[in-house]
Structures are given as C-alpha cells and as structure tokens.
Design a protein around this motif. Structure first.
Motif, short mmCIF file in Angstrom:
data_model
loop_
_atom_site.label_atom_id
_atom_site.label_comp_id
_atom_site.label_asym_id
_atom_site.label_seq_id
_atom_site.Cartn_x
_atom_site.Cartn_y
_atom_site.Cartn_z
N GLU A 1 0.93 -1.40 0.05
CA GLU A 1 -0.17 0.03 0.01
C GLU A 1 0.74 1.24 0.00
O GLU A 1 0.69 2.12 -0.68
CB GLU A 1 -1.00 0.02 1.21
CG GLU A 1 -2.15 -0.99 1.14
CD GLU A 1 -3.46 -0.45 1.28
OE1 GLU A 1 -3.44 0.51 2.31
OE2 GLU A 1 -4.22 -0.86 0.75
N ILE B 1 -5.32 4.09 5.03
CA ILE B 1 -4.62 2.65 5.13
C ILE B 1 -5.36 2.11 6.31
O ILE B 1 -5.55 0.92 6.29
CB ILE B 1 -3.09 3.11 5.47
CG1 ILE B 1 -2.10 3.56 4.30
CG2 ILE B 1 -2.53 2.03 6.16
CD1 ILE B 1 -0.68 3.95 4.73
N TYR C 1 -5.91 5.03 -4.02
CA TYR C 1 -4.70 5.42 -3.24
C TYR C 1 -4.34 6.91 -3.63
O TYR C 1 -3.38 7.48 -2.84
CB TYR C 1 -3.58 4.73 -3.94
CG TYR C 1 -3.74 3.32 -3.68
CD1 TYR C 1 -3.54 2.95 -2.15
CD2 TYR C 1 -3.50 2.55 -4.86
CE1 TYR C 1 -3.81 1.55 -1.95
CE2 TYR C 1 -3.70 0.86 -4.15
CZ TYR C 1 -3.68 0.49 -3.09
OH TYR C 1 -3.85 -0.81 -2.80
#
Lengths: 221, 234
Positions: A128, A155, B75
């Motif tokens: 990640e 996260i 992301y």
C-alpha cells in the motif's frame, strides 16, 4: 536459510548478541554478510535511514544525557539488519509451521495463525505504501505532514476492512480454536552450520559484554 | 490506427514464474485490455504507467508523458474533505466537484462518502485533468449502475487522449476503439472494434451469443450491446 526453526533461533541469538555488546553487534553483521548472504528486505538506503530515525533520535538523547548513544545506535542497527534478513528469508506459512511444530495444534496453531496474519498485514502495508507513493507522485502531491492524516486514515480503514474480511472467513470456516496442520521442513546441513555459528556469536557476545558481571544493571558496553 | 504515442518493443517483465511479453503500439483512442484474472493485465497497465521497468525491451513515447493510473483502490486520496481533495489535483476544483456530482458536499468528510462517491471524485479529477495516457484499472469496481453509466459517459468524452481500460467486467463499457487481449502473459492486439469482434476467442457470453444468433455488433458499449440484443431475430 530454508529451515524456519533454525532461522527463528538464529534471529533470536544474533539479535541478543548484537544487543548485549558492540563486538556482538559487529559479529552479527559479519554473520549476516557471510552466512546470511547479505539478504535484506530493506530495498533502498533511503528506507534504511528512515527506519533509523527513531533509534537515531534515541541515540542523540542518550548522548545528550551523557550516555553512550553511539553504541546504542550501532547495536540497534545490527538488530535491524538481522530482522530485515529474517523478513527477507521468510516464506508464507512458516510461522504456522513453526508454531504447530513447537506448541502443537492448539496454542501453536493459534500463535502461528496470528503471526501469519500479522506478517500478511505487514506485506499489505508495504504494498500500500508503494502504491500510495506512486499515486501521489502521479497526482503531483508531495509527501508532507499535511497529507499524513488522510493517507493514514485510508490505510487504517483498509486494514480494518481486511481484518474484518479475514475474521468473517475464519468464522465461516468454523474456526474457534486450534486447527489441523502438518508442518514439514527442509533442513540442509548448511543451515545447521550457520545456526551453530550464531550460537558461537551469542556466547562470544556474552563474554565480550561481560554479561555475567553486569547482568541486572545495564548491557551497554 | 492513429499515429502511435506509445510503442512497446520486445517488452518482457518477469514476476516469479509469470512472464509478460508485449509488442504493441497504443495510439489515441479508447483501448480495452481484457483477459482472464491473473493473465497480466494489471502488470501491463503498470508498465504503461511507468510503475516499474520492463526486464528487457523498450517502451517509447512519441510526445508528452503525463500519465495517470487509476487503481482498484483510492490511493490518490491525500486530504480530508471533498473541497480539499478536488483542490489537491491542481485543476479546476469546482469543475471536478460538479463533474463528480458532489455539488453541495464540498465540506463533507471523505470518510463519510460512499465508495462510489469517492471513486467518482477520483475519476472526475483524472478525466478532467491534462494527461496523455490514462490507465483505468477496473474503473467500475464497487460502482452501482447509475455511477457506471456516469463513468461511461465521462470516458466517452475523452476519446482524444489515450485511455486504456483494464477490465474483465464487460457489461458497462463506453465506446471502444481498439481491443486487446492478454492471455497467459502474452499481449495480443485483436484490432479495431467492431471489425475484430468475430475473431475474439475469449469473448464474453453475451457477445458470443449475439454472434451465434448472427447479429452484427456495432461496438462493445452498453448502448451498442443493448441495441444488438434488440436485433436478435425471432
């Protein structure tokens, strides 16, 4: 090193050796260079320095208070190198293998499973971090303290979701406690020799660190 | 095919036992890269987006190199609210919010948005930005039908760039210009849509069924497939 049992014992012995004395730290690094073939999971020098930030600050604080901070930093570096070697050498399922071999199919299985889930989460975290770094670079956003809350909450949420999915999967498969697992190990002679060297380094470190005289006070030489 | 912008020559990328091989030219237009799960689609998308280098071979660009990769997880998120996030893309924040259909939610915490809304915000920022290549890896993941339609329309309005859509969900496609197939790590260009559709060996069941019924497909978009279904004889 193929045998995870020897690797685990070696890691414990070398980490202890590195922590107990400065000669032990140097010998542990020497072992890593020769027997460990200098394998590491730290891929860049930059990552290594990032990892060293906290020990570095602790070392500076030690120097500031009149202690031997340099010795602390060197020894913790050696411990980190050995840990990174262990992480690089591991294969999926080995903690379950070792746990069951050592403590059986109840407690050993549970501990092994916890270890495997933790390692898998660390892998996910590393992946990640890479992905986020690339995504932010493409977006034109530089890494700064301002973005930390958003990035870390993302996260954290994904890790919690992953944990929930795993918990559901284990429940659906009827997991309550322990489980059947038949570990098998490949244990070549070179692993045993390298393991024996780590035992020697541990003993030498104990002697060099004057451990028996100072045990109970401080291990810093 | 238009003047190619990206040329892959003898590209080989190895990941353990898996090997990806690609020789291809990607020009302006919307490309669909499809194939089975694990066939190497995402790996190729990452190579196109400049994430990682091929082990051998070259990837050459004939022009700009502003690349954006949309991955299956958000992301890109780097702020806490819709307004801040839209502003963090260095574009027209108001336009991004409007395009994403999030007007009135400017000060909403991103954590309070649904996954589909976050996806829309991300896609709006990407598709209103100035990029030469946009790689969209499974852009419909987690979106409902309304959001899928919205994504289709948005992609359709960007045919002047190189857009590579990586997906094995072929029920919500926009108009596709070029069809590519990844099979066991080998990239195959099937050709211009719809001419190439008759040679599509791994075509989805609906396309195979329509071909079996003798219906000529004019494209792969949702609307084109619906129109083809209406032409099934009998």
């Amino acid at each position: 090193m193929q045998d995870p049992r020897i690797r685990l014992v070696t890691t414990i012995l070398l980490s202890a050796a590195a922590w107990i004395s400065l000669p032990g730290a140097f010998l542990a690094v020497l072992w890593w260079l020769i027997c460990g073939k200098a394998r590491t999971s730290i891929r860049t020098i930059r990552s290594f320095f990032i990892i060293l930030i906290v020990p570095g600050v602790m070392g500076l604080a030690a120097v500031w208070s009149g202690k031997d901070g340099l010795s602390y930093v060197v020894r913790i570096m050696a411990v980190l190198i050995i840990a990174s070697w262990m992480y690089a050498e591991r294969y999926p399922g080995e903690l379950l293998d070792v746990g069951v071999w050592f403590l059986g199919t109840k407690t050993g299985f549970d501990l092994g499973l916890i270890g495997e889930l933790s390692m898998s989460s660390l892998d996910t975290l590393a992946r990640e971090t890479d992905r986020i770094s690339i995504a932010l670079r493409q977006k034109g956003t530089s890494l700064s303290p301002r973005i930390i809350p958003a990035v870390f909450s993302g996260i954290l949420i994904r890790q919690l979701n992953l944990a929930q999915e795993r918990a559901i999967l284990l429940t659906l498969r009827g997991y309550t406690r322990g489980g059947m697992h038949c570990p098998s190990f490949s244990s070549p002679g070179i692993d045993r020799i390298n393991g024996a060297f780590s035992c020697t380094i541990f003993i030498l470190s104990l002697i060099a660190g004057d451990f028996f005289n100072i045990a109970g006070s401080t291990f810093i030489v | 095919m238009n003047t190619p912008l990206i040329r892959l020559t003898g590209v080989i990328r190895k990941k353990g036992a898996f090997t990806l091989k690609a020789d291809a030219e990607f020009g302006t237009g919307i490309h669909l890269l499809t194939g089975r799960v694990g066939s190497g689609k995402t790996t190729l998308g990452e190579l196109l987006a400049g994430i990682g280098e091929p082990d051998s071979g070259t990837i050459r660009w004939n022009g700009g190199r502003r690349v954006m990769l949309l991955q299956d997880t958000s992301y890109h998120i780097s702020t806490m609210t819709v307004q801040e996030e839209a502003g963090s893309w260095h574009g027209d924040a108001e336009r991004i919010i409007r395009t994403a259909g999030l007007t009135g939610k400017e000060h909403t915490d991103l954590l309070r948005l649904s996954r589909g809304e976050v996806r829309r915000l991300e896609l709006a920022a990407i598709l209103t930005g100035q990029y030469d290549l946009i790689v969209l890896d499974e852009p419909w993941a987690g979106l409902d039908e309304e959001a899928r339609r919205w994504v289709r329309q948005l992609i359709d309005s960007h045919a002047h760039e190189i857009i590579v859509i990586i997906s094995h969900d072929l029920t919500s496609l926009p108009h596709i210009d070029q069809l590519w197939e990844m099979e066991c790590g080998r990239l195959k260009r099937l050709g211009q849509v719809p001419a190439c559709l008759s040679e599509w060996t791994l075509a989805p069941p609906l396309v195979r069924y329509l071909q079996l019924k003798g219906v000529q497909l004019s494209g792969l978009s949702r609307e084109e497939l619906e129109e083809a279904v209406c032409r099934i004889p009998g």
